[in-house]
Design a protein around this motif. Structure first.
Motif, PDB file in Angstrom:
ATOM      1  N   ILE A   3       0.833  -1.202   0.000  1.00  0.00           N
ATOM      2  CA  ILE A   3       0.000   0.000   0.000  1.00  0.00           C
ATOM      3  C   ILE A   3       0.869   1.254   0.000  1.00  0.00           C
ATOM      4  O   ILE A   3       0.596   2.221  -0.714  1.00  0.00           O
ATOM      5  N   ARG A   4       1.915   1.253   0.779  1.00  0.00           N
ATOM      6  CA  ARG A   4       2.799   2.421   0.825  1.00  0.00           C
ATOM      7  C   ARG A   4       3.486   2.668  -0.520  1.00  0.00           C
ATOM      8  O   ARG A   4       3.860   3.799  -0.833  1.00  0.00           O
ATOM      9  N   THR A  28      -5.028 -12.285   2.086  1.00  0.00           N
ATOM     10  CA  THR A  28      -4.570 -11.878   3.414  1.00  0.00           C
ATOM     11  C   THR A  28      -5.729 -11.875   4.398  1.00  0.00           C
ATOM     12  O   THR A  28      -6.874 -11.593   4.035  1.00  0.00           O
ATOM     13  N   ASP A  29      -5.449 -12.174   5.650  1.00  0.00           N
ATOM     14  CA  ASP A  29      -6.446 -12.106   6.721  1.00  0.00           C
ATOM     15  C   ASP A  29      -7.051 -10.695   6.749  1.00  0.00           C
ATOM     16  O   ASP A  29      -6.316  -9.710   6.777  1.00  0.00           O
ATOM     17  N   GLU A  35      -5.871  -3.249   9.165  1.00  0.00           N
ATOM     18  CA  GLU A  35      -4.784  -2.513   9.816  1.00  0.00           C
ATOM     19  C   GLU A  35      -4.055  -1.630   8.812  1.00  0.00           C
ATOM     20  O   GLU A  35      -3.771  -0.446   9.076  1.00  0.00           O
ATOM     21  N   ALA A  36      -3.758  -2.197   7.643  1.00  0.00           N
ATOM     22  CA  ALA A  36      -3.055  -1.434   6.610  1.00  0.00           C
ATOM     23  C   ALA A  36      -3.940  -0.342   6.022  1.00  0.00           C
ATOM     24  O   ALA A  36      -3.481   0.768   5.742  1.00  0.00           O
ATOM     25  N   LEU A  37      -5.228  -0.655   5.830  1.00  0.00           N
ATOM     26  CA  LEU A  37      -6.144   0.332   5.265  1.00  0.00           C
ATOM     27  C   LEU A  37      -6.311   1.538   6.184  1.00  0.00           C
ATOM     28  O   LEU A  37      -6.416   2.677   5.709  1.00  0.00           O
ATOM     29  N   CYS A  38      -6.350   1.298   7.488  1.00  0.00           N
ATOM     30  CA  CYS A  38      -6.489   2.402   8.441  1.00  0.00           C
ATOM     31  C   CYS A  38      -5.332   3.384   8.294  1.00  0.00           C
ATOM     32  O   CYS A  38      -5.525   4.607   8.310  1.00  0.00           O
ATOM     33  N   ILE A  39      -4.136   2.847   8.135  1.00  0.00           N
ATOM     34  CA  ILE A  39      -2.963   3.702   7.952  1.00  0.00           C
ATOM     35  C   ILE A  39      -3.061   4.461   6.641  1.00  0.00           C
ATOM     36  O   ILE A  39      -2.808   5.668   6.567  1.00  0.00           O
ATOM     37  N   ALA A  40      -3.452   3.756   5.578  1.00  0.00           N
ATOM     38  CA  ALA A  40      -3.527   4.381   4.257  1.00  0.00           C
ATOM     39  C   ALA A  40      -4.608   5.458   4.203  1.00  0.00           C
ATOM     40  O   ALA A  40      -4.375   6.567   3.705  1.00  0.00           O
ATOM     41  N   LEU A  41      -5.794   5.148   4.706  1.00  0.00           N
ATOM     42  CA  LEU A  41      -6.897   6.102   4.644  1.00  0.00           C
ATOM     43  C   LEU A  41      -6.593   7.370   5.428  1.00  0.00           C
ATOM     44  O   LEU A  41      -6.996   8.473   5.037  1.00  0.00           O
TER      45      LEU A  41
END
Length: 229
Positions: A3-4, A28-29, A35-41
């Motif tokens: 994502i990054r 992916t689980d 968890e990754a989407l929260c960071i990205a959003l």
């Protein structure tokens, strides 16, 4: 990491990440994806190289039923973190529409409940798209960053009176303040109920709420409806 890479400085790297993200997310689980989407959003408004096509891929991932449900639960019941901002960004998609009332009544964070109530009152969700530089004085090369706000209409509607009565009882003054603001806006349509709610707000323990309640009562007196109600 994938994502990054949507913000990588090399266009080919961004394209490769965009092509593989959906496949990675499906394998992916959902909890890890969330968890990754929260960071990205939360951060993509400051990612200068992310493109609309990249955002579309992330929104497709969010639209997956299992991931959407896990993301909604995370935002609703997290006691810390930028959940209000995440709620706003999630408003880009219609997956929120059937859950906004639950956010308003059940969300742990008061600011999130306030945002959900405001969205219902205004029948729209707004979010920060990013920021842009605007000249304030070109003679002295002075400029400032201003927010770019986007919005989407909600596909659900809740009666204003029901929302006012529920939000007026919220345990947080942040929510009650939003409710009092809307009361002032809607006074002309509420008849005697408006006077009752204005009295409640005027006696609120929060100065910000009671001030708005007194202003509502003043408006009623000026219009000659306070005694009549």
């Amino acid at each position: 990491m994938a994502i990054r890479k949507l913000n990588d400085w090399v266009p080919e790297v961004r394209a490769a990440a965009r092509d593989k993200l959906l496949e990675l997310a499906k394998a992916t689980d959902p909890e890890y994806v969330v968890e990754a989407l929260c960071i990205a959003l939360f951060n993509w408004g400051s990612w200068g190289r992310i493109e609309d096509a990249d955002k579309d891929v992330l929104l497709k991932i969010i639209s997956d039923e299992k991931i959407a449900e896990a993301l909604i639960q995370r935002i609703m019941f997290s006691a810390s973190g930028p959940m209000t901002s995440l709620f706003s960004q999630l408003g880009r998609t219609p997956i929120l529409d059937g859950h906004v009332e639950k956010f308003a009544s059940l969300a742990v964070q008061p600011s999130l409940r306030a945002k959900a109530y405001r969205s219902l009152f205004e029948n729209r969700v707004t979010w920060l798209e990013g920021r842009k530089w605007v000249w304030t004085d070109i003679r002295y090369c002075e400029k400032k960053l201003v927010p770019i706000v986007s919005e989407r209409k909600l596909s659900v509607e809740t009666p204003i009176l029901d929302l006012l009565q529920e939000s007026a009882k919220d345990r947080s003054s942040i929510v009650r303040r939003v409710s009092a603001e809307i009361l002032i806006r809607e006074l002309d349509t509420l008849d005697g109920i408006g006077k009752e709610l204005a009295d409640i707000f005027a006696s609120d323990s929060s100065d910000a709420v009671s001030e708005r309640g007194r202003f509502a009562l003043k408006k009623l007196v000026e219009s000659g409806r306070a005694d009549a109600s």
